[in-house]
Design a protein around this motif. Sequence first.
Motif, PDB file in Angstrom:
ATOM      1  N   THR A  38      -6.815  -4.684  -2.403  1.00  0.00           N
ATOM      2  CA  THR A  38      -5.577  -5.051  -2.359  1.00  0.00           C
ATOM      3  C   THR A  38      -5.378  -6.516  -1.934  1.00  0.00           C
ATOM      4  N   ARG A  43      -3.071 -12.471  -2.637  1.00  0.00           N
ATOM      5  CA  ARG A  43      -3.760 -13.652  -3.212  1.00  0.00           C
ATOM      6  C   ARG A  43      -3.126 -14.083  -4.595  1.00  0.00           C
ATOM      7  N   SER A  87      -1.764 -15.138   3.423  1.00  0.00           N
ATOM      8  CA  SER A  87      -1.445 -14.399   4.785  1.00  0.00           C
ATOM      9  C   SER A  87       0.215 -14.709   5.085  1.00  0.00           C
ATOM     10  N   ARG A  96       5.843  -7.046   0.233  1.00  0.00           N
ATOM     11  CA  ARG A  96       4.793  -5.759   0.323  1.00  0.00           C
ATOM     12  C   ARG A  96       5.614  -4.486  -0.327  1.00  0.00           C
ATOM     13  N   ARG A 117      -5.250  -4.156   4.649  1.00  0.00           N
ATOM     14  CA  ARG A 117      -5.171  -4.199   6.101  1.00  0.00           C
ATOM     15  C   ARG A 117      -3.994  -3.106   6.359  1.00  0.00           C
ATOM     16  N   ASP A 118      -3.310  -2.429   5.622  1.00  0.00           N
ATOM     17  CA  ASP A 118      -2.353  -1.225   5.956  1.00  0.00           C
ATOM     18  C   ASP A 118      -2.645   0.037   5.105  1.00  0.00           C
ATOM     19  N   ARG A 167      -5.619 -16.549  10.619  1.00  0.00           N
ATOM     20  CA  ARG A 167      -5.129 -15.469   9.728  1.00  0.00           C
ATOM     21  C   ARG A 167      -5.037 -14.083  10.408  1.00  0.00           C
ATOM     22  N   ASP A 171      -1.885 -11.565  10.830  1.00  0.00           N
ATOM     23  CA  ASP A 171      -1.939 -10.295  10.246  1.00  0.00           C
ATOM     24  C   ASP A 171      -1.718  -9.411  11.077  1.00  0.00           C
ATOM     25  N   ARG A 174       2.367  -9.609  12.764  1.00  0.00           N
ATOM     26  CA  ARG A 174       3.356  -9.781  11.871  1.00  0.00           C
ATOM     27  C   ARG A 174       4.222  -8.328  12.110  1.00  0.00           C
TER      28      ARG A 174
HETATM   29  O1   DC Z   1      -8.434  -9.357   2.451  1.00  0.00           O
HETATM   30  P1   DC Z   1      -8.109 -10.689   2.044  1.00  0.00           P
HETATM   31  O2   DC Z   1      -8.499 -11.743   2.634  1.00  0.00           O
HETATM   32  O3   DC Z   1      -8.364 -10.851   0.448  1.00  0.00           O
HETATM   33  O4   DC Z   1      -6.309 -10.622   2.085  1.00  0.00           O
HETATM   34  C1   DC Z   1      -5.673 -11.859   1.714  1.00  0.00           C
HETATM   35  C2   DC Z   1      -4.242 -11.624   2.584  1.00  0.00           C
HETATM   36  O5   DC Z   1      -3.459 -10.686   2.194  1.00  0.00           O
HETATM   37  C3   DC Z   1      -4.669 -11.674   4.046  1.00  0.00           C
HETATM   38  O6   DC Z   1      -3.948 -12.540   4.756  1.00  0.00           O
HETATM   39  C4   DC Z   1      -3.966 -10.311   4.613  1.00  0.00           C
HETATM   40  C5   DC Z   1      -3.037  -9.793   3.369  1.00  0.00           C
HETATM   41  N1   DC Z   1      -3.233  -8.471   3.260  1.00  0.00           N
HETATM   42  C6   DC Z   1      -2.363  -7.753   3.716  1.00  0.00           C
HETATM   43  O7   DC Z   1      -1.416  -8.046   4.194  1.00  0.00           O
HETATM   44  N2   DC Z   1      -2.274  -6.207   3.292  1.00  0.00           N
HETATM   45  C7   DC Z   1      -3.377  -5.854   2.490  1.00  0.00           C
HETATM   46  N3   DC Z   1      -3.407  -4.586   2.140  1.00  0.00           N
HETATM   47  C8   DC Z   1      -4.263  -6.696   1.679  1.00  0.00           C
HETATM   48  C9   DC Z   1      -4.135  -7.864   2.365  1.00  0.00           C
END
Ligand code: DC
Length: 213
Positions: A38, A43, A87, A96, A117-118, A167, A171, A174
């Motif tokens: 995700t 990105r 980020s 989101r 992340r979530d 970052r 993350d 926020r």
């Molecule tokens: O996992 P990554 O480094 O490719 O993620 C890129 C950015 O996206 C990172 O700063 C966190 C964000 N992200 C997020 O907020 N929620 C997600 N489900 C996946 C990534």
Amino acid sequence: MRSAPQKLVIAIDGPAASGKGTLARRLAGAFNLPYLDTGLLYRAVARRVLDAGGTAAQDAIAQAQSLNRVDLTRTDLRTPDVDRMASAVASIAEVRAILLDFQRDFATASGAVLDGRDIGTIVFPGAPVKLYVTASLDVRAARRHAERAASGIDTTLAAVRDDLAARDEADRTRAAAPLKPAPDAHRLDTSAMDADHAFEAAAAIVNRTLAHL
Ligand code: DC
């Protein structure tokens, strides 16, 4: 290895370079599930904002609205400028919300492994298997630095470490869907594990959980 029941969702969260992507891909193969990274969604939005010369939130919302699957296959989504912009766009609640539907739709037909992340807290809070993958900042910086070097990006370990720390902080702090473990997530610290070891530990957790479903 047990075969997975229909529509199994495995949610994998953790900070950058924790090893969650490698792990998620291998679990998807082992349990015969589609895989979605995700982070690529954020990105791809970030890449479009940068390509359009934009810097601001409004650009990101418009770019997220017109995102399509082709964007996710671009080969220029893992550069340092995209790291930082991703980020930033990931902190925008409207972005989101748009990407939430994409993620849920992805797993509707046949289940999925998703990493981000979530995933365990917001995207699939009801997922039967949740992993929260961590590793120390030093270990993660060394991994990311090696990846960058392998893809020909010239940077120092200290710069990678500072970027990761910044970052992670963004993350975690926020307001919109901050990085944090779901209360029912299994924690896996991969600091002292190689990819095989991490996979074996994670597969054991998945198998144990499936046995109790
Ligand atoms: O996992 P990554 O480094 O490719 O993620 C890129 C950015 O996206 C990172 O700063 C966190 C964000 N992200 C997020 O907020 N929620 C997600 N489900 C996946 C990534």
